[in-house]
Design an enzyme around this catalytic site. Structure first.
Site, mmCIF file in Angstrom:
data_model
loop_
_atom_site.group_PDB
_atom_site.id
_atom_site.type_symbol
_atom_site.label_atom_id
_atom_site.label_comp_id
_atom_site.label_asym_id
_atom_site.label_seq_id
_atom_site.Cartn_x
_atom_site.Cartn_y
_atom_site.Cartn_z
ATOM 1 C CB VAL A 17 24.212 6.078 -32.702
ATOM 2 C CG1 VAL A 17 24.229 4.455 -32.429
ATOM 3 C CG2 VAL A 17 22.754 6.082 -33.774
ATOM 4 C CB VAL A 36 29.262 -10.255 -21.346
ATOM 5 C CG1 VAL A 36 30.410 -10.925 -21.945
ATOM 6 C CG2 VAL A 36 28.462 -9.484 -22.190
ATOM 7 N NE ARG A 48 33.770 15.153 -38.017
ATOM 8 C CZ ARG A 48 32.793 14.700 -38.809
ATOM 9 N NH1 ARG A 48 32.991 14.679 -39.877
ATOM 10 N NH2 ARG A 48 31.622 14.735 -38.168
ATOM 11 C CD GLU A 130 18.925 -6.437 -35.352
ATOM 12 O OE1 GLU A 130 19.121 -7.841 -35.183
ATOM 13 O OE2 GLU A 130 18.212 -6.056 -36.008
ATOM 14 C CB VAL A 133 17.729 -2.850 -41.669
ATOM 15 C CG1 VAL A 133 16.442 -2.616 -42.233
ATOM 16 C CG2 VAL A 133 18.953 -2.986 -42.543
ATOM 17 N N GLY A 135 16.675 0.840 -37.203
ATOM 18 C CA GLY A 135 16.943 1.358 -35.935
ATOM 19 C C GLY A 135 16.889 0.221 -34.867
ATOM 20 C CB ILE A 137 12.768 -2.787 -35.817
ATOM 21 C CG1 ILE A 137 11.558 -1.820 -35.538
ATOM 22 C CG2 ILE A 137 11.998 -4.020 -35.908
ATOM 23 C CD1 ILE A 137 11.060 -1.209 -36.853
ATOM 24 C CD GLU A 191 20.146 10.089 -43.270
ATOM 25 O OE1 GLU A 191 21.278 10.660 -42.949
ATOM 26 O OE2 GLU A 191 19.895 8.985 -42.609
ATOM 27 C CE LYS A 206 17.827 2.370 -43.126
ATOM 28 N NZ LYS A 206 16.837 3.663 -42.785
#
Ligand code: NDP
Ligand code: HSE
Length: 438
Positions: A17, A36, A48, A130, A133, A135, A137, A191, A206
């Site tokens: 992500v 903005v 890391r 947002e 939960v 991804g 949506i 996962e 979630k």
């Protein structure tokens, strides 16, 4: 014309992500600034290993292993590292120094949400989530803002993509659970610890987040009832299909009115596999897609559908939060905390009523059906449908009974199953599964 000073953005994490968030900030600079009213300056990216290869090549001078210097002076901190620590400590550090924080970390929010939201409120900062939960949506903002003047009655969500993929492959290709899990593993859907997906932990996290927003109530994770998909068989899936259903792992958040409880109103937050009628909108959610079906008093039924995971898809949700947070900086004013004024009781599963389907293998003798019906009646479980079929097994006729119940409590149903298990007329209980969405 852009008159506001550039806003310093600190990005914590550059994995699936984070690397896509970095890409979108760096490649859409001019467009974002115009939207903005201030430039969004990516001040640095905490990782890391600065030498690790990434989906998007982040300029080397932006990568850092020094989180303190990066967070200090950041206007907005984006946490996409995952896990509890050090994410929790870094978010608290950012909030305590007045930065707004955006996180995609459902595990952290479900376990430590209250602490983080309190820290944000103390300093007038805001925590955005947002992406935590489903991804890509948009579901947090609709619950937090669009439906804030309505009353949510119920949410039924397919919020875990990998288990939806597994169940869909069992349904559409007739695979066993093990075969479908192997496919999901090969595609990288599960996962690192697959139990988070297949035992329903991810969906429960979630569900806790959705329920707390929908019902303005703190929902501790330990109050979310959870069953995974590991006991679902190919045979159950095929039987459901024959009867016009599909089995889905559902996250259900439900307001239960006082009159149904004989006391004060409460909420139920639960995750389990259930039979969903093929005509329900959630039945057509295939593959690794997610969907959230919301029923609200005034709005009626709403369905939110799309990609529940994926680096670039999830980055879209993070970017929406980033634009909101940046616009708030430009406009000024404190962050807005979510309301948890309702303080409703989160009910234990024993107080929740659902419909069930029970499949039994019984001896084909006179009076057996009546005996079985008696067991249901004794425990206050009302039968709605019975279907019987016969099969020859080793020269003996065996009857199969498929019994559909009216709404029954978990406690009463468990008593029926216990008594049937020890009944001489019952050879085998082949399936006990809930029915939702009718
Ligand atoms: P990844 O494992 O791909 O990336 C994690 C990143 O965080 C890496 O860049 C890693 O650094 C960095 N990181 C982790 N721990 C540390 C540490 N102790 N110190 C410094 N850096 C650290 O995770 P994802 O991008 O998949 O997920 C990020 C978050 O988004 C999670 O909370 C996840 O639940 C959530 N999410 C993810 C979705 C997805 O589709 N992937 C969908 C929805 C939410 P390095 O690269 O150097 O190892
Ligand atoms: N493991 C999760 C899923 C990732 O399968 O949906 C997105 O939260």
């Amino acid at each position: 014309m852009i008159e506001y000073r550039p806003l310093r953005i600190a990005l914590l994490g550059a994995g699936s992500v984070g690397s896509q968030v970095a890409k979108l900030i760096l490649e859409n600079k001019a467009e974002l600034a115009a939207r903005v009213g201030a430039e969004l300056e990516l001040a640095g990216v905490f990782v890391r290993d600065k030498k690790a290869s990434r989906d998007y090549e982040i300029p080397a001078e932006l990568l850092t292993t020094d989180s303190d210097s990066l967070i200090l002076g950041a206007d907005i901190v984006i946490e996409v590292m995952g896990g509890i620590e050090p994410a929790r400590t870094l978010i608290l550090q950012a909030l305590n120094s007045g930065s707004d924080v955006i996180t995609a970390n459902k595990a952290l929010l479900a376990n430590h949400g209250t602490e983080l939201f309190d820290a944000a409120e103390q300093v007038g900062a805001q925590l955005y989530f947002e992406a935590a939960v489903a991804g890509a949506i948009p579901i947090i903002r609709p619950l937090r803002e669009s439906l804030a003047g309505d009353k949510v009655k119920r949410i039924m969500g397919i919020v875990n993509g990998s288990t939806n993929f597994i169940l869909d492959r069992m349904d559409s290709a007739g695979l066993t659970l093990e075969q479908a899990m192997a496919e999901a593993t090969n595609l990288g859907y599960l996962e690192a610890d697959p139990a988070l997906d297949v035992e329903g932990y991810d969906a429960a996290q979630k569900a806790a987040i959705l329920a707390s927003l929908a019902f303005h109530t703190e929902v501790p994770l330990e109050k979310v009832y959870r069953e995974g998909i590991t006991k679902i068989t190919r045979e159950q899936m095929a039987a459901a299909k024959r009867d016009g259903y599909v089995i889905k792992l559902l996250a259900i958040c439900e307001a239960i009115p006082a009159d149904e409880l004989g006391g004060e109103a409460g909420i139920s937050v639960r995750v389990y596999p259930a039979m969903v009628p093929l005509e329900h909108p959630l039945a057509s959610v295939r593959g690794s897609f997610n969907a959230v079906f919301v029923e609200a008093e005034a709005a009626g039924s709403l369905m939110f559908y799309g990609a529940g995971a994926g680096g670039i898809q999830t980055a879209s949700a993070v970017m929406g939060d980033l634009v909101s947070a940046a616009k708030r900086h430009v406009a000024g004013g404190p962050g807005l905390a979510d309301s948890v004024h309702a303080d409703l009781e989160v009910l234990s599963i024993s107080r929740v009523k659902t419909r069930y389907q029970i499949t039994l293998e019984v001896s084909d003798q006179p009076g057996v059906l009546a005996q079985i019906a008696n067991v249901f009646a004794k425990h206050n479980v009302s039968i709605e449908t019975v279907e019987q079929s016969a099969k020859m097994i080793e020269a003996e006729t065996v009857a199969w009974l498929e019994i559909g119940t009216h709404q029954a409590s978990d406690k009463d149903l468990a008593a029926v199953v216990a008594e049937l298990s020890s009944s001489e007329s019952v050879e085998r209980i082949t399936s006990v599964i809930r029915v939702e969405g009718e």
